[in-house]
Motif scaffolding. Sequence first.
Motif, PDB file in Angstrom:
ATOM      1  N   ALA A   1       0.165  37.367 -38.367  1.00 17.88           N
ATOM      2  CA  ALA A   1      -0.162  37.782 -39.734  1.00 17.88           C
ATOM      3  C   ALA A   1      -1.274  36.957 -40.367  1.00 17.88           C
ATOM      4  N   ALA A   2      -2.216  36.477 -39.559  1.00 13.61           N
ATOM      5  CA  ALA A   2      -3.310  35.682 -40.133  1.00 13.61           C
ATOM      6  C   ALA A   2      -4.554  36.510 -40.394  1.00 13.61           C
ATOM      7  N   GLY A   3      -4.970  37.295 -39.396  1.00 15.63           N
ATOM      8  CA  GLY A   3      -6.249  37.989 -39.469  1.00 15.63           C
ATOM      9  C   GLY A   3      -6.245  39.175 -40.415  1.00 15.63           C
ATOM     10  N   TYR A   4      -7.255  39.232 -41.268  1.00 13.04           N
ATOM     11  CA  TYR A   4      -7.466  40.348 -42.190  1.00 13.04           C
ATOM     12  C   TYR A   4      -6.246  40.599 -43.082  1.00 13.04           C
TER      13      TYR A   4
ATOM     14  N   SER B   1      -9.783  33.201 -33.218  1.00 10.79           N
ATOM     15  CA  SER B   1      -9.522  31.852 -33.726  1.00 10.79           C
ATOM     16  C   SER B   1      -8.083  31.672 -34.169  1.00 10.79           C
ATOM     17  N   ILE B   2      -7.503  32.727 -34.725  1.00  9.52           N
ATOM     18  CA  ILE B   2      -6.213  32.550 -35.402  1.00  9.52           C
ATOM     19  C   ILE B   2      -5.101  33.448 -34.861  1.00  9.52           C
ATOM     20  N   THR B   3      -5.366  34.158 -33.784  1.00  9.49           N
ATOM     21  CA  THR B   3      -4.365  35.077 -33.254  1.00  9.49           C
ATOM     22  C   THR B   3      -3.049  34.362 -32.940  1.00  9.49           C
ATOM     23  N   GLN B   4      -1.944  35.001 -33.296  1.00  8.50           N
ATOM     24  CA  GLN B   4      -0.589  34.510 -33.023  1.00  8.50           C
ATOM     25  C   GLN B   4      -0.267  33.177 -33.700  1.00  8.50           C
ATOM     26  N   SER B   5      -1.041  32.779 -34.688  1.00  7.94           N
ATOM     27  CA  SER B   5      -0.828  31.472 -35.315  1.00  7.94           C
ATOM     28  C   SER B   5       0.012  31.534 -36.589  1.00  7.94           C
ATOM     29  N   THR B   6       0.212  32.726 -37.131  1.00  6.24           N
ATOM     30  CA  THR B   6       0.761  32.831 -38.479  1.00  6.24           C
ATOM     31  C   THR B   6       1.793  33.945 -38.574  1.00  6.24           C
TER      32      THR B   6
ATOM     33  N   PRO C   1       2.230  36.830 -51.645  1.00  6.79           N
ATOM     34  CA  PRO C   1       2.841  35.770 -50.835  1.00  6.79           C
ATOM     35  C   PRO C   1       2.182  34.421 -51.065  1.00  6.79           C
ATOM     36  N   SER C   2       2.979  33.383 -51.062  1.00  8.24           N
ATOM     37  CA  SER C   2       2.450  32.024 -51.070  1.00  8.24           C
ATOM     38  C   SER C   2       1.828  31.739 -49.701  1.00  8.24           C
ATOM     39  N   ILE C   3       1.167  30.606 -49.583  1.00  8.00           N
ATOM     40  CA  ILE C   3       0.591  30.181 -48.306  1.00  8.00           C
ATOM     41  C   ILE C   3       1.173  28.811 -47.977  1.00  8.00           C
ATOM     42  N   ALA C   4       1.726  28.684 -46.783  1.00  3.67           N
ATOM     43  CA  ALA C   4       2.339  27.430 -46.343  1.00  3.67           C
ATOM     44  C   ALA C   4       1.808  27.067 -44.957  1.00  3.67           C
ATOM     45  N   ILE C   5       1.903  25.808 -44.626  1.00  7.94           N
ATOM     46  CA  ILE C   5       1.431  25.304 -43.334  1.00  7.94           C
ATOM     47  C   ILE C   5       2.555  24.532 -42.652  1.00  7.94           C
TER      48      ILE C   5
ATOM     49  N   TYR D   1       2.981  33.435 -46.264  1.00  9.22           N
ATOM     50  CA  TYR D   1       2.313  33.327 -44.977  1.00  9.22           C
ATOM     51  C   TYR D   1       2.537  31.903 -44.471  1.00  9.22           C
ATOM     52  N   LEU D   2       2.964  31.776 -43.218  1.00  3.35           N
ATOM     53  CA  LEU D   2       3.218  30.467 -42.637  1.00  3.35           C
ATOM     54  C   LEU D   2       2.253  30.240 -41.475  1.00  3.35           C
ATOM     55  N   ILE D   3       1.301  29.353 -41.672  1.00  5.83           N
ATOM     56  CA  ILE D   3       0.322  29.017 -40.635  1.00  5.83           C
ATOM     57  C   ILE D   3       0.883  27.858 -39.813  1.00  5.83           C
ATOM     58  N   ASP D   4       1.066  28.083 -38.540  1.00  2.00           N
ATOM     59  CA  ASP D   4       1.639  27.084 -37.639  1.00  2.00           C
ATOM     60  C   ASP D   4       0.505  26.381 -36.888  1.00  2.00           C
ATOM     61  N   LYS D   5       0.260  25.130 -37.216  1.00  2.00           N
ATOM     62  CA  LYS D   5      -0.861  24.414 -36.619  1.00  2.00           C
ATOM     63  C   LYS D   5      -0.719  24.254 -35.101  1.00  2.00           C
ATOM     64  N   SER D   6       0.508  24.157 -34.601  1.00  2.00           N
ATOM     65  CA  SER D   6       0.674  24.005 -33.155  1.00  2.00           C
ATOM     66  C   SER D   6       0.213  25.261 -32.422  1.00  2.00           C
ATOM     67  N   LYS D   7       0.412  26.420 -33.045  1.00  2.00           N
ATOM     68  CA  LYS D   7      -0.055  27.677 -32.450  1.00  2.00           C
ATOM     69  C   LYS D   7      -1.552  27.859 -32.674  1.00  2.00           C
TER      70      LYS D   7
END
Length: 365
Positions: A321-324, A235-240, A338-342, A7-13
Motif C-alpha cells: 500500500a505504498a505506491g500511488y 523502490s517501495i514495493t511490498q514495504s507498506t 489515514p495517519s502515516i507511521a513507520i 499507512y505503516l511503512i516497514d523499513k526492514s521491507k
Amino acid sequence: MLHTPYYLIDKSKLLRNMEKIAYVREHSGAKALLALKCFATWSVFDFMADYMDGTTSSSLFEVKLGREKFGKETHAYSVAYGDDEIAEVIDNADKIIFNSISQLNRFADQASGIVRGLRLNPMVSSSSFDLADPARPFSRLGEWDVTRVEAVMDKISGFMIHNNCENSDFDLFDQMLADIETKFGSLLSRVEWVSLGGGIHFTGENYPLDKFCARLKEFSEKFGVQVYLEPGEASITQSTTLEVSVLDTLYNGKNLAIVDSSIEAHMLDLLIYRENAKVTPNTGDHEVMICGKSCLAGDVFGEFRFENEIKVGDRISIQDAAGYTMVKKNWFNGVGMPSIAIRELDGTERLVREFGFEDYVSSLS
C-alpha cells in the motif's frame, strides 16, 4: 496500538528494495532516482538517500520537495511548464527535461544555466492499461520524429525515455530497449545521459538482476552515456500496509465487512484500474468482501478468504500500500485520512503524521 486507519511503512521491507537498487547501481553503473509521482512520503527520504542518487518529478511542487527533503540530484520533468512556474522549477533543479520541442524552444534560454534534456517516445510500451500507456495512439508524452529532434540537439545533453509500466519481464525490457537503440541510436550516441524512466520491476522476486545490470552496462558503453533509472514502485514495493479495522458486518448474498477506510479516498489506483487490494495469506473457509466506508457503491477492496469469521473490531492489513496511495489520498466524503507511521529496523513503531478536521477544512475554502 495506533488508531486505524494508517499507512505503516516497514523499513526492514523497504531496505530489501534499497539493497537491490544499490546492487544495480554498483554492477551496472546506472544511477537511480526516486519517482516522486509514485511515493513522496519524505519521512523516510533520509533512509532512502543512502541507496539512491536523488529524485525525479512531474511538477513544481515535486521538484521543490525533492530538493528540500531528499537532496542529491534533482531532475525536473513536466508534461508542460507554465510561465508562472518555470523560473522556480529551474531554481530547484539540476536537470530539466522538456516533454516537447516546443517547450524546449520556449524555455531553453531561461534554462541555460542547468542541464537540459528532452523526452522521447519510442511508440511501444509494456503497459496493459490504455490509461497508463505512454505510447498510446496520439500520445502527448514525448517526441518521436528523429529528424525534428536532430534540429534541437544543440540545446540538450540527454534524453528521458519512459515506456515501461509494471514490467517484470526482463526479456520484454531487453526487447524494448533494443527497439529504442534501433529507432534512436543516431541520437543516443550524441548525448551524455539517458534516463530509461521507471516501471521496471527489477526489485521483484526472482528478477534476473545480473542480466539486467549487464544489459544496462552494455547500453551505457555502446552509446557512451550515463544511464538513469527512475524507480517508483520498484523502490517501495511490498514495504507498506494500510492498517484498517472492521466497523460493521452484514450479509447481502455475500458476507460483507465494512472497514474504516476507502479505496476511493485512500487507494485510488485500485478504483481507477479496477484491481483488487492484496490481503495475505488469503486462505481459509470464511470468504468476505471487504468494503470501504464511503458512499460510493463500488468502494470495495475485494473478496478475500480468512481463517476465522470476521467480526467488528478485527484488524486487517491491506498489503503493498505504498505506491500511488499517499500521493493520491483525498478527502472524498470527508472520510478520515489515514495517519502515516513507520516501523523502524528494530521493530518499534512511531507515528509521523496524523490528519484531522482542520486538515480537511484547510484543504477547502
